[in-house]
Design a protein around this motif. Structure first.
Motif, PDB file in Angstrom:
ATOM      1  N   LEU A  52       0.656  -1.286  -0.010  1.00 58.04           N
ATOM      2  CA  LEU A  52      -0.030  -0.003   0.047  1.00 58.04           C
ATOM      3  C   LEU A  52       0.726   1.262  -0.032  1.00 58.04           C
ATOM      4  O   LEU A  52       0.425   2.357  -0.586  1.00 58.04           O
ATOM      5  CB  LEU A  52      -0.938   0.038   1.030  1.00 58.04           C
ATOM      6  N   THR A  53       1.990   1.226   0.713  1.00 56.34           N
ATOM      7  CA  THR A  53       2.972   2.534   0.747  1.00 56.34           C
ATOM      8  C   THR A  53       2.935   3.097  -0.680  1.00 56.34           C
ATOM      9  O   THR A  53       2.958   4.489  -0.821  1.00 56.34           O
ATOM     10  CB  THR A  53       4.303   2.380   1.411  1.00 56.34           C
ATOM     11  N   PRO A  54       3.611   2.461  -1.520  1.00 57.29           N
ATOM     12  CA  PRO A  54       3.861   2.959  -3.057  1.00 57.29           C
ATOM     13  C   PRO A  54       2.698   3.574  -3.552  1.00 57.29           C
ATOM     14  O   PRO A  54       2.603   4.681  -4.200  1.00 57.29           O
ATOM     15  CB  PRO A  54       4.582   1.805  -3.793  1.00 57.29           C
ATOM     16  N   ALA A  55       1.514   2.957  -3.435  1.00 57.35           N
ATOM     17  CA  ALA A  55       0.342   3.144  -3.921  1.00 57.35           C
ATOM     18  C   ALA A  55      -0.408   4.662  -3.238  1.00 57.35           C
ATOM     19  O   ALA A  55      -0.770   5.520  -3.929  1.00 57.35           O
ATOM     20  CB  ALA A  55      -0.663   2.290  -4.090  1.00 57.35           C
ATOM     21  N   LEU A  56      -0.439   4.618  -2.041  1.00 59.22           N
ATOM     22  CA  LEU A  56      -1.032   5.510  -1.284  1.00 59.22           C
ATOM     23  C   LEU A  56      -0.385   6.878  -0.609  1.00 59.22           C
ATOM     24  O   LEU A  56      -0.601   7.827  -0.601  1.00 59.22           O
ATOM     25  CB  LEU A  56      -1.716   4.815  -0.093  1.00 59.22           C
ATOM     26  N   GLY A  57       1.185   6.481  -0.486  1.00 59.16           N
ATOM     27  CA  GLY A  57       2.138   7.336   0.101  1.00 59.16           C
ATOM     28  C   GLY A  57       1.912   7.322   1.736  1.00 59.16           C
ATOM     29  O   GLY A  57       0.866   6.919   2.282  1.00 59.16           O
ATOM     30  N   GLU A  58       3.011   7.638   2.391  1.00 65.65           N
ATOM     31  CA  GLU A  58       2.936   7.677   3.763  1.00 65.65           C
ATOM     32  C   GLU A  58       1.913   8.397   4.496  1.00 65.65           C
ATOM     33  O   GLU A  58       1.397   8.161   5.733  1.00 65.65           O
ATOM     34  CB  GLU A  58       4.609   8.071   4.684  1.00 65.65           C
ATOM     35  N   ALA A  59       1.837   9.673   4.026  1.00 64.47           N
ATOM     36  CA  ALA A  59       0.749  10.468   4.757  1.00 64.47           C
ATOM     37  C   ALA A  59      -0.795  10.019   4.545  1.00 64.47           C
ATOM     38  O   ALA A  59      -1.410  10.133   5.729  1.00 64.47           O
ATOM     39  CB  ALA A  59       0.790  11.878   4.011  1.00 64.47           C
ATOM     40  N   ARG A  60      -1.249   9.714   3.703  1.00 67.26           N
ATOM     41  CA  ARG A  60      -2.645   9.020   3.414  1.00 67.26           C
ATOM     42  C   ARG A  60      -2.321   7.532   4.327  1.00 67.26           C
ATOM     43  O   ARG A  60      -3.514   7.328   5.046  1.00 67.26           O
ATOM     44  CB  ARG A  60      -2.765   8.491   1.941  1.00 67.26           C
TER      45      ARG A  60
END
Length: 450
Positions: free
Chosen positions: A308-316
């Motif tokens: 999920l991290t590459p798709a959503l990014g850390e902030a989301r």
């Protein structure tokens, strides 16, 4: 993959350390209650003493965490890891010998003093070690893997407690803590390569020459040939404020860290006493509850988070984690039967995103030679929340679990914890991540005399 294999000794060290630490958690409530209020399911003295202990520990770590993080930038992560991993052995050894009232009080005092140095410092130094060795683009997922290793230790530790007697639990904990220390000293490689590391920690001499590549950026300004006392390495309040003001994202992360820790410590201070009073939980039920939470968290951090991290990014992903933190805390507060806490613990599948995402965001806002200082600063802010949280939530818990409650709502203090986590969630929605800072100092340090 090569970088991750290079971190294998760190992962094993963290697994053993957390296994030792977590396996005593299900048993300590029963030990405390039997020492202070034998034969009872509700004990205000135990709640107040636990809250007081956490407040004192938070006050101590407020000072020691920035100091340890900053010293690790100078003397290396491995050297500083030795201190908390050695001290943490003593409290478990006391209860491994006896759990009578006098030995419990000895444990209480020693645990409080040791935790003022140990609490959270191993995690802080491990995060800085990862940041030393992993590029920024992969840090969030690696932090997630590190948290997943900790969660797997949480599962294994609590599962073993389920099948061990109380005395054996503390004996095994002490032995595993010793094994973790020995393993770390023999196998973990120092992440900051510095020829001056053989110099005693109490003094430092050098002109910054001859440093390894990993530490070269940290010595852009020469350090004079002058003795530097340990506490001169402690960043001042002005230094910490300067660091936070250097980035809006860093300031927002500090606010999130404060309210997240306020909620987390408040929940841990209240939950087990609440469940014991409401549903007569004991060591075995606490262990099962934690195993469920740990398994969900481990699967999430090792499998779901890297996807999920590459798709959503850390902030989301941080916002998602904080939202489900609120949900699971509110569910605990309104638990109407014994199986509801087990359902609430399964939300660990989603709320475990919070901590690694927040730490990854922080690590990208400073240069490579300030990772320890940045992580120590955030840990120090969390420690400040650790001071306040027990002072607020422990009296509330004791009041609403007693016969003197102003209205019949035993989970009221836990609902208030949920409101604190909601503030962290709202702040995370307003967070905008800034571009990462690569290998440069954010602020000029004032803690070494010219």
């Amino acid at each position: 993959m090569e970088k991750l294999s290079g971190l294998s000794h760190l992962f094993m060290t963290i697994f053993l350390h957390n296994f030792s630490t977590f396996m005593v958690i299900p048993a300590i409530t029963d030990v405390t209650m039997s020492a202070l209020c034998p034969g009872r399911d509700e004990c205000s003295l135990a709640i107040y003493l636990t809250g007081f202990q956490q407040a004192i520990i938070g006050l101590g770590t407020l000072v020691t965490m920035p100091l340890i993080g900053n010293m690790s930038d100078k003397y290396g992560r491995k050297a500083l890891l030795t201190v908390p991993m050695s001290l943490i052995i003593v409290p478990s050894a006391i209860l491994a010998y006896s759990r009578t009232r006098n030995f419990f009080y000895a444990y209480y005092v020693v645990r409080t003093l040791m935790a003022m140095v140990c609490e959270g410092s191993v995690q802080c130094l491990a995060l800085a070690y990862v940041a030393d060795n992993v590029p920024e683009s992969r840090r969030a997922s690696t932090f997630g893997i590190l948290s997943g290793i900790a969660s797997s230790a949480f599962v294994c530790g609590n599962l073993s407690t389920r099948f061990l007697s109380t005395s054996s639990t503390f004996q095994v904990s002490a032995l595993v803590a010793i094994a973790a220390l020995v393993y770390m000293r023999f196998f973990l490689q120092e992440s900051i390569i510095d020829e001056q590391l053989s110099t005693p920690i109490l003094t430092y001499k050098g002109n910054g020459k001859g440093k390894g590549k990993a530490n070269a950026a940290c010595f852009a300004h020469e350090i004079p040939s002058k003795n530097v006392q340990v506490f001169k390495s402690a960043p001042s309040l002005e230094d910490m404020l300067c660091l936070l003001k250097s980035s809006v994202t860093l300031s927002q992360a500090a606010v999130v860290a404060f309210f997240y820790s306020l909620a987390e410590v408040g929940l841990h201070a209240s939950l087990m006493y609440y469940l014991k009073a409401q549903f007569h939980f004991s060591k075995d039920q606490f262990a099962v509850l934690m195993v469920i939470s740990g398994i969900a968290g481990t699967v999430s951090q090792l499998v779901i988070m890297p996807l999920l991290t590459p798709a959503l990014g850390e902030a989301r992903l941080l916002a998602v984690g904080l939202f489900f933190t609120c949900v699971h805390v509110f569910l605990y507060s309104i638990a109407w039967t014994f199986w509801v806490p087990y359902v609430a613990s399964m939300f660990s599948l989603l709320f475990v995103f919070s901590q690694p995402c927040m730490r990854s965001i922080v690590s990208k806002q400073v240069g490579s030679c300030e990772q320890g200082k940045a992580q120590g600063c955030i840990s120090g802010i969390s420690s400040f929340a650790n001071v306040i949280s027990p002072l607020v939530f422990s009296p509330l818990t004791a009041l609403f679990l007693s016969e003197r409650a102003p209205f019949p709502f035993p989970g009221f203090s836990i609902m208030c914890v949920g409101f604190a986590s909601m503030i962290a969630f709202i702040q995370s929605l307003m967070m905008r991540t800034a571009p990462p800072i690569a290998n440069q100092k954010v602020v000029n340090s004032n803690y070494v005399d010219a």
